[in-house]
Design a protein around this motif. Structure first.
Motif, PDB file in Angstrom:
ATOM      1  N   UNK A 116       0.828  -1.215   0.000  1.00  0.00           N
ATOM      2  CA  UNK A 116       0.000   0.000   0.000  1.00  0.00           C
ATOM      3  C   UNK A 116       0.857   1.258   0.000  1.00  0.00           C
ATOM      4  N   UNK A 117       1.874   1.282   0.841  1.00  0.00           N
ATOM      5  CA  UNK A 117       2.770   2.445   0.898  1.00  0.00           C
ATOM      6  C   UNK A 117       3.515   2.583  -0.424  1.00  0.00           C
ATOM      7  N   UNK A 118       4.028   1.488  -0.944  1.00  0.00           N
ATOM      8  CA  UNK A 118       4.754   1.529  -2.221  1.00  0.00           C
ATOM      9  C   UNK A 118       3.834   2.044  -3.329  1.00  0.00           C
ATOM     10  N   UNK A 119       2.596   1.579  -3.353  1.00  0.00           N
ATOM     11  CA  UNK A 119       1.639   2.015  -4.382  1.00  0.00           C
ATOM     12  C   UNK A 119       1.381   3.511  -4.305  1.00  0.00           C
ATOM     13  N   UNK A 120       1.152   4.002  -3.101  1.00  0.00           N
ATOM     14  CA  UNK A 120       0.902   5.439  -2.921  1.00  0.00           C
ATOM     15  C   UNK A 120       2.115   6.259  -3.365  1.00  0.00           C
ATOM     16  N   UNK A 121       3.303   5.804  -2.988  1.00  0.00           N
ATOM     17  CA  UNK A 121       4.521   6.523  -3.363  1.00  0.00           C
ATOM     18  C   UNK A 121       4.743   6.510  -4.874  1.00  0.00           C
ATOM     19  N   UNK A 122       4.448   5.388  -5.522  1.00  0.00           N
ATOM     20  CA  UNK A 122       4.594   5.309  -6.979  1.00  0.00           C
ATOM     21  C   UNK A 122       3.701   6.352  -7.647  1.00  0.00           C
TER      22      UNK A 122
END
Length: 172
Positions: A116-122
């Motif tokens: 989830x964090x990686x997706x938001x950052x992407x």
């Protein structure tokens, strides 16, 4: 032989560049590495530096300049970076694509964070980069017309991707 290799975060550009470098016995340089190095030099995360670079055109210009200069002075080089194909005279211009969920998973694993964090950052990073590319260079990162070959790295493993590229090099 000069090859450019681009793709969004998590598409496998670094892995592909490393494999090609090894198989072709030619060096590679990475815009991502230069970008991360510049972020580190300023004591910022990649996300913070990406937002900082949004207001500072010199960051992107410096990355592009370093890549172009290195390619001009080389007979054989793989240049990895999202905009490399626009600034480097190359024999083969490659772009890697991968489904968003696969990219998110890869980045989460690589950076030890949740998907989830990686997706938001992407999403934040890519929106920021797309704005910068358009503002600074008038480049639409979604336009694939400049590339000779586009490969889905969600379909093929790294070894298969490198073999597709090596096969392509035999016919150019």
């Amino acid at each position: 032989m000069i090859i450019t290799l681009g793709g969004l975060a998590g598409t496998g550009t670094t892995t592909t560049a490393e494999l090609l470098s090894e198989k072709l016995d030619i060096p590679y340089i990475s815009a991502g590495y230069v970008f991360r190095q510049m972020a580190s030099e300023r004591g910022m995360s990649v996300l913070e530096f990406s937002e900082f670079a949004e207001g500072n055109d010199d960051i992107d210009k410096e990355i592009d300049k370093r890549q172009a200069e290195l390619a001009k002075s080389s007979d054989n080089l793989i240049v990895e970076g999202r905009l490399s194909a626009y600034f480097v005279e190359a024999d083969l211009k490659l772009w890697l694509v991968t489904p968003f969920d696969v990219r998110s998973q890869r980045i989460a694993e690589r950076e030890s964070k949740s998907v989830d964090v990686a997706s938001e950052e992407i999403i934040v990073r890519e929106e920021s980069e797309a704005l910068r590319y358009m503002d600074i260079h008038n480049i639409d990162i979604k336009n694939m017309d400049i590339y000779d070959l586009i490969i889905n790295t969600g379909t093929f493993n790294p070894e298969e991707v490198s073999e597709i590229i090596l096969t392509t090099l035999k016919v150019i």
